[in-house]
Design an enzyme around this catalytic site. Structure first.
Site, short mmCIF file in Angstrom:
data_model
loop_
_atom_site.label_atom_id
_atom_site.label_comp_id
_atom_site.label_asym_id
_atom_site.label_seq_id
_atom_site.Cartn_x
_atom_site.Cartn_y
_atom_site.Cartn_z
N GLY A 38 -45.57 1.18 70.21
CA GLY A 38 -45.63 0.75 68.82
C GLY A 38 -44.38 -0.02 68.48
O GLY A 38 -43.49 -0.21 69.31
N GLY A 39 -44.30 -0.48 67.25
CA GLY A 39 -43.19 -1.28 66.81
C GLY A 39 -41.86 -0.55 66.81
O GLY A 39 -40.80 -1.17 66.88
N LYS A 58 -44.02 11.52 70.53
CA LYS A 58 -43.72 10.22 69.94
C LYS A 58 -42.21 10.06 69.94
O LYS A 58 -41.48 10.87 69.38
CB LYS A 58 -44.25 10.19 68.51
CG LYS A 58 -44.11 8.88 67.80
CD LYS A 58 -44.78 9.00 66.42
CE LYS A 58 -44.87 7.70 65.70
NZ LYS A 58 -45.59 7.85 64.42
N ASP A 156 -51.85 4.35 56.69
CA ASP A 156 -52.23 3.52 57.84
C ASP A 156 -53.56 4.00 58.41
O ASP A 156 -53.72 4.14 59.61
CB ASP A 156 -51.13 3.57 58.90
CG ASP A 156 -51.27 2.45 59.94
OD1 ASP A 156 -51.93 1.44 59.64
OD2 ASP A 156 -50.73 2.61 61.05
#
Length: 170
Positions: A38-39, A58, A156
């Site tokens: 991811g970013g 994560k 999101d």
């Protein structure tokens, strides 16, 4: 069964995330394999060393750790996700800060799910059976309702953040 993750790791072209594989965080979690990017970091398959159980971890990469506002937002997200208990929301079991190769990282530990995203299914299927759509929507709405009851807004919600696991309907 549908599981909603608070934030999904989007696939992007971040370089160097594979070098974390094999490292141990906080003497508790060994990073086994990169699952997604991811970013702001990546999600890894990790092993909890105490139980031998697989988890999804994560990892927020070092370049974001110097941003105090980001770190505070990450802490708030982790606490909110950790207190949310619902059968259709991914379980968050731990979060913390560690050093990997002398770099500060933040991490969030979630249950590891076996399945695929709704986005993956929609990319392969032109149409879904109505009973699947109703089943998925009921579970997503139930999860979002529970989050809203606790003052949590997802921000999101999209097919790539809806995880599907096999159930009685398929």
């Amino acid at each position: 069964n549908v599981k909603l993750e608070t934030r999904n790791a989007k696939r992007s072209s971040m370089i160097g995330l594979e070098h974390y594989v094999g490292h141990v965080l906080d003497e508790k979690y060994r990073l086994e394999r990169l699952l997604g990017r991811g970013g702001m970091g990546a999600v890894y398959l990790a092993t909890h060393l105490g139980t031998g159980r697989y988890v999804a971890l994560k990892l927020i990469t070092p370049q974001f750790m110097s941003n105090e506002e980001f770190v505070e937002r990450f802490k708030r997200e982790a606490r909110a996700a950790g207190r949310l208990r619902h059968p259709n929301v991914v379980d968050v079991t731990d979060f913390g800060f560690a050093e990997v190769t002398d770099e500060p990282v933040a991490y969030l530990v979630m249950e590891y799910l076996d399945g695929c995203t709704l986005g993956d299914v929609l990319a392969e299927e032109e149409r879904l059976p109505l009973e699947w759509v109703v089943d998925i929507l009921e579970q997503v709405c139930s999860a979002v309702h529970e989050a809203h009851e606790q003052g949590i807004v997802h921000r999101d919600l999209k097919p790539d953040n809806i995880w599907l696991e096999p159930n009685r309907l398929g």
